[in-house]
Scaffold this motif. Structure first.
Motif: not given
Length: 542
Positions: A1-28
């Motif tokens: 009996m085949d072992e169930p595939e672990s989630p996220g391996l070989g499945l076309d799951l939607p990508e979890v959006p990564q929070k964009a790193a905030a760019s540091p503020y540059r003084v004027l």
């Protein structure tokens, strides 16, 4: 009996959006650092000189950039590095006053990662060992740039031995090496170094140009800034773009998206300007009670007595410029109106007297055990002197009364001594000083100054060589001793007559030319080719 595939391996799951790193503020001040010469404000003469040098292939091997903080010395050095190493978008370009900004050379220099553009802070690398590293490295060719460029900031901080070690390399560097020095204190750089560099004095940026630049920055940042606020920031910057951008940065944060003149006035402590003007008006009006009340209120608000007196002097200075027809640029409307009122109210003699009293009061405040008490005494002196008549008017009145009431001659009137009879012209003045034993000053007047204005007892001169800061005062004292009248002596850069010595030389040369043009003299020289015309001084009495 085949072992169930672990989630996220070989499945076309939607990508979890990564929070964009905030760019540091540059003084004027960093964000709007100029990236090309067209963005460098207030230094048009220097840019034109560099453009001509690059166009004609007359590029110096070492440049010295000097000026007050924030006028763009280091930025200019980086722009010069770009201009000399730019290869253009196609990689085939040569040195240019308008670097492309897109080639690898330009981008690497702008990002501070170019291997052949070495920046060194002389404040933390002051020793001879640091300079020896440069001397050893200049022998090797650049890695991938046209020139290997050394940018040394605050170069005046190098030690004497470090400067001496650099001299030979600075005088005869390899063809592929350029030096760019920046300093705020050029007087501390040895003359031996200055003579080996091409010097550019970066000027303070005019307030109107700074205000226009800050308006552009504010628009780019999406911030609404009132015009009066921009003018206040430009004046507070004192010719420094970096200082002004830092103040603008602070004002934007203070205002929360909009910047008003009132906010900037509060932020810079300019709200007390009105209080300082009222204090000066009360003192000049002789109102001691109101003046002392204003002084107490200023003390309660935490105003430093030295800052208070400096503020009074600044208001008087604005009024003086206005009275002279050269009002300061960029003043707010209320300050400009106050300066005009004060200029109309005060005469020149009163202005000078008030200035001297404030200057003396400032010195007293700085050394007094209780600065507040010293400031109060200075203002009381000013109050009691405000209604005194002008000394010149008193002297004129006394002279008139003396002339109207003749006095019988006495034995004392026959005594020799200085009189109030003034010389009729400049040569007569020099002769009078010579007669009174002031030989050195007489020689200096004859040989080393040109006459701008002779209106006894006023004398305006243009020196042809340095005479020392105390020389006008010494001359005034000598003239008073010789004539018995006080003289106003000043030095000016205005065009004036040549010195009397130069006039005599020109007259002698004129006569010499006339003699040489005489047909008989020309014939004599043709007959005797080795003959010479002796100077007239040497033939006197012959």
């Amino acid at each position: 009996m085949d072992e169930p595939e672990s989630p996220g391996l070989g499945l076309d799951l939607p990508e979890v959006p990564q929070k964009a790193a905030a760019s540091p503020y540059r003084v004027l001040a960093r964000k709007y650092r100029p990236q090309n010469f067209s963005e460098l404000i207030g230094q048009d003469a220097m840019v034109q000189t560099l453009a001509n040098a690059i166009a004609r292939g007359r590029i110096a091997h070492a440049f010295l950039l000097t000026g007050v903080r924030g006028v763009g010395k280091t930025s200019t050095a980086r722009l010069v590095a770009k201009a000399l190493n730019c290869v253009g978008p196609d990689g085939q370009g040569g040195p240019t006053i308008a670097p492309c900004g897109v080639c690898e050379q330009c981008k690497a220099i702008a990002e501070g990662r170019h291997i052949d553009v070495i920046e060194m802070d002389a404040a933390s690398h002051t020793g001879v060992d640091d300079v020896r590293e440069i001397i050893d490295a200049v022998r090797y060719a650049s890695v991938n740039a046209r020139y290997k460029i050394y940018i040394i900031d605050e170069v005046h901080m190098l030690s004497k031995s470090a400067f001496n070690a650099l001299l030979k390399t600075l005088e005869e560097p390899p063809e592929h090496v350029k030096f760019l020095f920046a300093t705020t204190e050029v007087d501390k750089v040895p003359l031996t170094v200055l003579s080996r560099t091409q010097r550019f004095d970066l000027k303070r940026i005019p307030a109107e140009k700074l205000a226009a630049h800050f308006a552009d920055v504010s628009e780019a940042e999406g911030v609404e800034v009132e015009e009066d606020a921009l003018r206040m920031i430009a004046r507070a910057a004192e010719g420094s773009a970096r200082d002004g951008l830092s103040i603008l940065d602070q004002a934007i944060a203070h205002g929360g998206g909009t910047v008003t003149a009132e906010q900037v006035r509060d932020m810079l402590g300019l709200a007390d300007r009105g209080r300082i003007r009222r204090l000066l008006e009360h003192a000049l009006a002789g109102d001691a009670a109101s003046t002392l009340l204003d002084l107490d209120e200023a003390h309660d608000l935490g105003m430093d007595p030295s800052a208070l007196l400096r503020g009074l002097m600044e208001e008087l200075h604005f009024a003086t410029r206005t009275k002279a027809g050269a009002a300061a640029e960029g003043l707010p409307a209320e300050q400009r109106d106050a300066a005009e009122r004060l200029a109309d109210q005060l005469g020149w003699g009163q202005i000078h007297r008030v200035w001297q009293m404030l200057l003396k009061g400032l010195a007293d405040v700085q050394i007094a055990p209780d600065p507040r008490e010293a400031a109060m005494m200075a203002l009381l002196r000013l109050i009691h002197a405000a209604d005194l008549p002008d000394p010149a008017a008193v002297l004129s009145r006394l002279s008139g009364e003396a002339a109207a009431a003749p006095v019988a001659p006495s034995a004392s009137s026959k005594l020799t001594g200085p009189t109030a009879q003034l010389p009729s012209d400049f040569p007569a003045l020099i002769a009078l000083l010579e007669k009174n034993g002031k030989h050195q000053i007489a020689v200096q007047l004859h040989d080393q100054v040109g006459l701008v204005r002779f209106a006894p007892p006023e004398l305006v001169l243009r020196p042809t060589r340095p005479l020392g800061g105390d020389w006008p005062r010494d001359l005034g004292a000598a003239l008073k001793a010789a004539t018995g009248a006080p003289w106003q002596v000043s030095l000016s850069d205005e065009a004036g007559e040549p010195s009397l010595l130069d006039q005599e030389k020109m007259a002698e040369e004129r006569v010499r030319s006339e003699v040489l043009a005489d047909p008989a003299v020309r014939a004599a020289f043709e007959a005797f080719p080795d003959a010479t015309l002796e100077s007239f001084a040497s033939t006197k009495g012959a």
